[in-house]
Design a protein around this motif. Structure first.
Motif, PDB file in Angstrom:
ATOM      1  N   LEU A  88       0.813  -1.215   0.000  1.00 14.33           N
ATOM      2  CA  LEU A  88       0.000   0.000   0.000  1.00 14.33           C
ATOM      3  C   LEU A  88       0.851   1.272   0.000  1.00 14.33           C
ATOM      4  O   LEU A  88       0.407   2.310  -0.474  1.00 14.33           O
ATOM      5  CB  LEU A  88      -0.939   0.007   1.211  1.00 14.33           C
ATOM      6  CG  LEU A  88      -2.015  -1.067   1.208  1.00 14.33           C
ATOM      7  CD1 LEU A  88      -2.786  -1.034   2.524  1.00 14.33           C
ATOM      8  CD2 LEU A  88      -2.948  -0.908   0.029  1.00 14.33           C
TER       9      LEU A  88
ATOM     10  N   THR B  29       2.468   1.601  -4.294  1.00 12.53           N
ATOM     11  CA  THR B  29       1.518   2.615  -4.760  1.00 12.53           C
ATOM     12  C   THR B  29       2.246   3.883  -5.177  1.00 12.53           C
ATOM     13  O   THR B  29       1.971   4.451  -6.236  1.00 12.53           O
ATOM     14  CB  THR B  29       0.482   2.930  -3.658  1.00 12.53           C
ATOM     15  OG1 THR B  29      -0.248   1.743  -3.374  1.00 12.53           O
ATOM     16  CG2 THR B  29      -0.464   4.031  -4.094  1.00 12.53           C
TER      17      THR B  29
ATOM     18  N   PHE C   2      -6.312  12.829  -2.256  1.00 10.14           N
ATOM     19  CA  PHE C   2      -5.783  11.469  -2.158  1.00 10.14           C
ATOM     20  C   PHE C   2      -4.499  11.438  -1.349  1.00 10.14           C
ATOM     21  O   PHE C   2      -4.331  10.596  -0.459  1.00 10.14           O
ATOM     22  CB  PHE C   2      -5.503  10.884  -3.556  1.00 10.14           C
ATOM     23  CG  PHE C   2      -4.360   9.902  -3.586  1.00 10.14           C
ATOM     24  CD1 PHE C   2      -4.529   8.605  -3.144  1.00 10.14           C
ATOM     25  CD2 PHE C   2      -3.101  10.293  -4.010  1.00 10.14           C
ATOM     26  CE1 PHE C   2      -3.458   7.704  -3.141  1.00 10.14           C
ATOM     27  CE2 PHE C   2      -2.033   9.404  -4.018  1.00 10.14           C
ATOM     28  CZ  PHE C   2      -2.218   8.105  -3.577  1.00 10.14           C
TER      29      PHE C   2
ATOM     30  N   TYR D 165      -4.985   9.200   1.835  1.00 10.00           N
ATOM     31  CA  TYR D 165      -4.392   7.884   1.666  1.00 10.00           C
ATOM     32  C   TYR D 165      -3.238   7.666   2.644  1.00 10.00           C
ATOM     33  O   TYR D 165      -3.160   6.620   3.291  1.00 10.00           O
ATOM     34  CB  TYR D 165      -3.910   7.715   0.227  1.00 10.00           C
ATOM     35  CG  TYR D 165      -3.404   6.336  -0.085  1.00 10.00           C
ATOM     36  CD1 TYR D 165      -4.279   5.305  -0.364  1.00 10.00           C
ATOM     37  CD2 TYR D 165      -2.038   6.060  -0.119  1.00 10.00           C
ATOM     38  CE1 TYR D 165      -3.820   4.030  -0.653  1.00 10.00           C
ATOM     39  CE2 TYR D 165      -1.571   4.804  -0.412  1.00 10.00           C
ATOM     40  CZ  TYR D 165      -2.472   3.788  -0.680  1.00 10.00           C
ATOM     41  OH  TYR D 165      -2.007   2.534  -0.961  1.00 10.00           O
TER      42      TYR D 165
ATOM     43  N   THR E   6      -7.965   4.702   3.465  1.00  6.41           N
ATOM     44  CA  THR E   6      -7.147   4.094   2.414  1.00  6.41           C
ATOM     45  C   THR E   6      -8.001   3.761   1.197  1.00  6.41           C
ATOM     46  O   THR E   6      -7.613   4.043   0.058  1.00  6.41           O
ATOM     47  CB  THR E   6      -6.437   2.832   2.937  1.00  6.41           C
ATOM     48  OG1 THR E   6      -5.639   3.182   4.067  1.00  6.41           O
ATOM     49  CG2 THR E   6      -5.555   2.204   1.877  1.00  6.41           C
TER      50      THR E   6
ATOM     51  N   ILE F  50      -7.732   5.339  -2.534  1.00  8.27           N
ATOM     52  CA  ILE F  50      -7.520   4.579  -3.774  1.00  8.27           C
ATOM     53  C   ILE F  50      -8.506   5.031  -4.848  1.00  8.27           C
ATOM     54  O   ILE F  50      -8.133   5.226  -6.009  1.00  8.27           O
ATOM     55  CB  ILE F  50      -7.638   3.062  -3.506  1.00  8.27           C
ATOM     56  CG1 ILE F  50      -6.426   2.576  -2.700  1.00  8.27           C
ATOM     57  CG2 ILE F  50      -7.764   2.277  -4.813  1.00  8.27           C
ATOM     58  CD1 ILE F  50      -6.548   1.162  -2.182  1.00  8.27           C
TER      59      ILE F  50
ATOM     60  N   LEU G 156      -7.406   8.319  -6.195  1.00  4.46           N
ATOM     61  CA  LEU G 156      -6.253   8.159  -7.083  1.00  4.46           C
ATOM     62  C   LEU G 156      -6.704   7.684  -8.459  1.00  4.46           C
ATOM     63  O   LEU G 156      -6.254   8.214  -9.487  1.00  4.46           O
ATOM     64  CB  LEU G 156      -5.249   7.175  -6.485  1.00  4.46           C
ATOM     65  CG  LEU G 156      -4.013   6.882  -7.329  1.00  4.46           C
ATOM     66  CD1 LEU G 156      -3.185   8.146  -7.526  1.00  4.46           C
ATOM     67  CD2 LEU G 156      -3.180   5.791  -6.674  1.00  4.46           C
TER      68      LEU G 156
END
Length: 137
Positions: A47, A51, A73, A77, A120, A124, A127
């Protein structure tokens, strides 16, 4: 791009530290069962590091900071991944030490970890929406 590579590097170092802590702490405590500590390493590598390596590739060709969903994000995130990893660490130490928690303390750890997972997950999605916006242009 350099910013995203630095974030990736920080996650890689944290993942390695989490893996070493898991191995050494369980060995020191003579613990052989399954524990949440074993998941810290993988969560931070996948993650975190992976990422942001992908983000760095996009960042090399596009100015991601211009996209509002990407800026959200970035904050959401990172907070989510760090929160999740910390709660996995706390849960794992409690498991290895064999500590008995009150129902409220147990629920609090689970709740905070859940919030980390939600952040999270939403990150995602943001993103992916950011990448989709880049693809339209």
């Amino acid at each position: 791009m350099k910013k995203y590579l630095n974030i990736s590097l920080i996650y890689a170092i944290a993942a390695m530290a989490g893996g070493v802590f898991y191995r050494e702490f369980t060995k020191y405590q003579s613990y052989t069962g399954a524990t949440a500590l074993g998941k810290v390493h993988g969560h931070l590598f996948c993650l975190g590091m992976l990422t942001f390596l992908v983000v760095a590739l996009y960042g090399a060709r596009h100015d991601l900071q211009k996209i509002k969903s990407f800026r959200v994000f970035l904050w959401l995130y990172n907070i989510g991944v760090v929160l999740t990893a910390i709660m996995l660490l706390i849960r794992g130490v409690i498991q290895v030490r064999g500590l008995v928690l009150s129902a409220a303390a147990d629920a609090s750890i689970s709740g905070i970890a859940g919030i980390g997972h939600i952040f999270t997950g939403v990150g995602i999605l943001l993103l992916l929406l950011s990448f989709r916006k880049i693809a339209k242009n």
